[in-house]
Design an enzyme around this catalytic site. Structure first.
Site, mmCIF file in Angstrom:
data_model
loop_
_atom_site.group_PDB
_atom_site.id
_atom_site.type_symbol
_atom_site.label_atom_id
_atom_site.label_comp_id
_atom_site.label_asym_id
_atom_site.label_seq_id
_atom_site.Cartn_x
_atom_site.Cartn_y
_atom_site.Cartn_z
ATOM 1 N N TYR A 139 -8.162 4.029 -7.798
ATOM 2 C CA TYR A 139 -7.955 2.302 -7.932
ATOM 3 C C TYR A 139 -9.633 1.943 -8.305
ATOM 4 C CZ TYR A 139 -6.149 -2.132 -6.718
ATOM 5 O OH TYR A 139 -5.835 -3.682 -6.699
ATOM 6 N N GLU B 140 0.023 -7.837 -14.408
ATOM 7 C CA GLU B 140 -1.321 -7.389 -14.111
ATOM 8 C C GLU B 140 -2.535 -7.603 -15.244
ATOM 9 O OE1 GLU B 140 -3.728 -6.218 -11.261
ATOM 10 O OE2 GLU B 140 -1.939 -6.110 -10.645
ATOM 11 N N ASP B 141 -3.803 -8.229 -14.865
ATOM 12 C CA ASP B 141 -4.788 -8.231 -15.996
ATOM 13 C C ASP B 141 -4.256 -8.696 -17.184
ATOM 14 O OD1 ASP B 141 -6.240 -7.289 -13.874
ATOM 15 O OD2 ASP B 141 -6.719 -5.456 -14.839
ATOM 16 N N LYS C 239 -2.415 0.946 -9.821
ATOM 17 C CA LYS C 239 -1.718 0.165 -8.973
ATOM 18 C C LYS C 239 -0.458 0.796 -8.332
ATOM 19 C CE LYS C 239 -3.710 -3.827 -9.269
ATOM 20 N NZ LYS C 239 -3.998 -4.791 -8.026
ATOM 21 N N ASN D 57 -14.873 -7.547 -9.578
ATOM 22 C CA ASN D 57 -14.831 -6.106 -10.116
ATOM 23 C C ASN D 57 -15.006 -6.034 -11.305
ATOM 24 O OD1 ASN D 57 -14.015 -4.489 -7.556
ATOM 25 N ND2 ASN D 57 -12.198 -5.648 -7.589
ATOM 26 N N ARG E 130 -7.362 -8.623 -19.891
ATOM 27 C CA ARG E 130 -8.572 -8.968 -18.878
ATOM 28 C C ARG E 130 -8.567 -7.793 -18.110
ATOM 29 N NH1 ARG E 130 -9.934 -10.646 -14.695
ATOM 30 N NH2 ARG E 130 -7.545 -10.636 -13.920
ATOM 31 N N ASP F 39 -0.347 -10.275 -9.749
ATOM 32 C CA ASP F 39 -0.959 -9.960 -8.924
ATOM 33 C C ASP F 39 -2.454 -10.655 -8.826
ATOM 34 O OD1 ASP F 39 -1.786 -8.347 -6.611
ATOM 35 O OD2 ASP F 39 -2.898 -7.218 -7.709
ATOM 36 N N ASP F 40 -3.073 -11.237 -10.054
ATOM 37 C CA ASP F 40 -4.518 -11.590 -10.136
ATOM 38 C C ASP F 40 -4.278 -13.037 -9.550
ATOM 39 O OD1 ASP F 40 -5.360 -9.303 -11.653
ATOM 40 O OD2 ASP F 40 -4.084 -9.954 -13.181
#
Length: 604
Positions: free
Chosen positions: A131, A273-274, A202, A446, A184, A296-297
């Site tokens: 991760y 996600e992203d 994930k 991150n 992203r 999630d973001d």
């Protein structure tokens, strides 16, 4: 009304289910011989007993000695520790991290049961490898690291074919899907098809932390092109060599994929996600009332941040009721920053009942400085958090971070900007003079190189009496006189597994704001007063399954309270409603998958 007879019968049924789950159930398979050894879901390597070797056509395809599961585990760990020992003097930390990822990935490709046992038992050591932060390196180097496909790939070229393609996935049942379009990835930007590493990582955490069955998870890459010219010109790039789809063409591609997924697996949970900010908010708005999904973001990161913010109030020796009075500066107006603000404001509304003034103590900055109502062409998602220019004397649109810290004198400085070193010496020293009895710094971007500051910098310039949290792993800081500056990793791994598991085990038709708030509040209350006084806001990752069980149970109970729970398996909503808080936690624990070799039986 649910009858007492039915209630007692359900308890007996639950007891039978619990005891029957202690003994591994046989796994019915259709494969035979070498095909079994090439399937990581059922392969046991040299762990097949002689009886299975005989009935499954494996005799002669393996060395004669049978190696037990525990012996296989010990042998792998010995080889891994040997790698660690041989690379301890290496100066190239990225090279070492990728070497560790490779050895774990080879095991994952060969034997999933052993892989997840290794991961669960060594979660603190291996989570940073599978991760964040190593997953960022994996995504950046994905074309060179690619050996075999994992998950599914849907592209813009597949329009009109996705409904048939979804049936190519071999699992009959899927509980959890993590989906990205690679636009992203962490703070690394547009990585196109290379972003598949994020859903894979994930879902590995879902299995390790939440006990999801690895045969019922699906990582998905939706390749709609890339605007990264470096990738398009790379001869090894594995994705579409075209600019990203935009507008209705983009949305219709996602619509088709979602329709295909929900046609085959109508109860599957989809985690986005992203995605870049505009599509993150658009897809959340588009789908959240139609099926069980979350971003999630926006929502997972927000929940973890809110848990930390509530913990900060406790660390400052104040009552949680004082949270609405905290002055919080948020740097970064992307999907994560706006998600944090939205959930924090919702928490204030719940506490005060006053929606009009709930956002008054929050200050939002983007790359152009402080956002006020004077800003032209303001993103609609940021409008609720734009400040009245005259709220604080001298505060103007576009003020720099340093100017805002000096004028606002915040209790918390929270970074989700993706800009490494943004919290520089001047900013940290200004925070030290804020007047807060224990200011908090959340450097949550991150990967590590994008963190707004390091732990050492924070304690050196902002003072020893601070609370520090980061999205990347940093070591605790030795302050002298035996004192320790504790580093909290404000990573959404503490929350998203519990959200997903709770939604699954409640049979939630949608994931509501109250379910997310319940998860954040559960995480915030997990730490003892003694830990909070030391500045420890988040628990050790070694406790991740216990954390997930409790967070998941809080999500189940919230789903029941909001009447969006439809039940799971043989457990109906009425039975969930009758469970006490402790019984709900136990229910969640019982439904966590744990890796052990199951007897294999071939279907004739």
């Amino acid at each position: 009304m649910w009858s007492l007879t039915k209630f007692v019968a359900s308890r007996l049924s639950r007891s039978r289910r619990f005891f029957s789950s202690v003994i591994p159930r046989p796994c019915i398979i259709q494969k035979r011989g070498a095909d079994i050894l090439h399937d990581p879901w059922i392969n046991k390597d040299t762990g097949f007993p002689l009886t299975e070797r005989n009935r499954l056509g494996l005799r002669g395809l393996l060395p004669p000695r049978v190696i037990s599961f525990e012996q296989q585990y010990a042998r792998f760990m010995e080889s891994y520790r040997s790698l660690e020992k041989n690379t301890v003097s290496e100066s190239d930390t990225s090279h070492v991290a990728l070497a560790k990822w490779r050895i774990l990935n080879r095991l994952h490709d060969r034997n999933e049961t052993l892989y997840f046992r290794v991961l669960i038992d060594n979660i603190k050591d291996f989570a940073p490898i599978i991760y964040t932060p190593t997953v960022g390196l994996v995504c950046q180097n994905y074309s060179g690291l690619f050996r075999r496909p994992r998950g599914m790939y849907f592209s813009a070229k597949d329009k009109g074919e996705m409904m048939s393609m979804i049936y190519n996935w071999p699992a009959q049942m899927v509980d959890m899907i993590v989906l990205t379009d690679g636009s992203r990835i962490l703070g690394l930007g547009d990585l196109g098809v290379h972003g598949i590493g994020i859903p894979i990582g994930k879902l590995d955490m879902y299995v390790a932390a939440a006990g999801l069955n690895p045969q019922r998870i699906l990582p998905v890459m939706l390749d709609v092109g890339t605007n990264n010219l470096k990738l398009i010109e790379d001869p090894l790039y594995l994705g579409l060599r075209q600019p990203r789809l935009e507008g209705e063409e983009y949305l219709s591609t996602i619509d088709e994929f979602i329709e295909a997924v929900l046609t085959r697996w109508p109860k599957a949970i989809v985690q986005f996600e992203d995605f870049q900010m505009k599509w993150a908010f658009e897809t959340l708005k588009r789908y959240r009332e139609r099926f069980c999904m979350f971003n999630d973001d926006i929502q997972g990161t927000a929940g973890v941040a809110l848990a930390g913010l509530l913990g900060t109030v406790r660390a400052q020796g104040r009552s949680l009721d004082d949270f609405p009075n905290q002055k919080i500066v948020v740097v970064g107006a992307g999907s994560a920053g706006l998600g944090v603000l939205s959930m924090a404001v919702q928490a204030v509304v719940r506490m005060t009942g006053n929606a009009e003034t709930a956002a008054q103590k929050f200050f939002l900055l983007d790359k152009d400085g402080l956002i006020t109502k004077e800003r032209k062409n303001l993103d609609p998602a940021a409008v609720p958090f734009a400040k009245d220019p005259g709220l604080i004397a001298g505060l103007r649109d576009g003020d720099s971070l340093l100017e805002v810290v000096k004028k606002v004198k915040p209790d918390v400085l929270l970074g989700l900007s993706g800009v490494g070193g943004l919290f520089n010496e001047e900013v940290l020293k200004a925070l030290r003079e804020s007047g807060s009895n224990r200011p908090a710094i959340f450097a949550m971007s991150n990967p590590t190189m994008n963190a707004e500051c390091t732990a050492v910098e924070a304690f050196k310039h902002a003072g020893e009496n601070i609370v520090f949290a980061s999205g990347s792993p940093f070591e605790n800081v030795q302050l002298g006189n035996g004192k320790v500056g504790y580093v909290n990793q404000a990573n959404n791994m503490y929350l998203f597994p519990g959200i997903g598991l709770g939604a699954l085990l409640s049979g939630a038709c949608i994931i509501t704001d109250d379910m997310l708030q319940a998860a954040a509040e559960c995480l915030a209350s997990y730490m003892t007063d003694q830990d909070i006084e030391k500045g420890i806001l988040y628990p050790s990752i070694n406790s991740i399954r216990d954390i997930t069980a409790k967070v998941g149970a809080s999500v189940v109970r919230a789903a029941v309270a909001e009447e969006v729970a439809e039940g799971y398996g043989k457990v109906d909503p009425e039975e969930l409603a009758y469970m006490s808080k402790e019984e709900t936690v136990e229910y969640v624990r019982r439904n966590m998958w744990y890796p052990n070799y199951s007897p294999l039986v071939q279907k004739k």
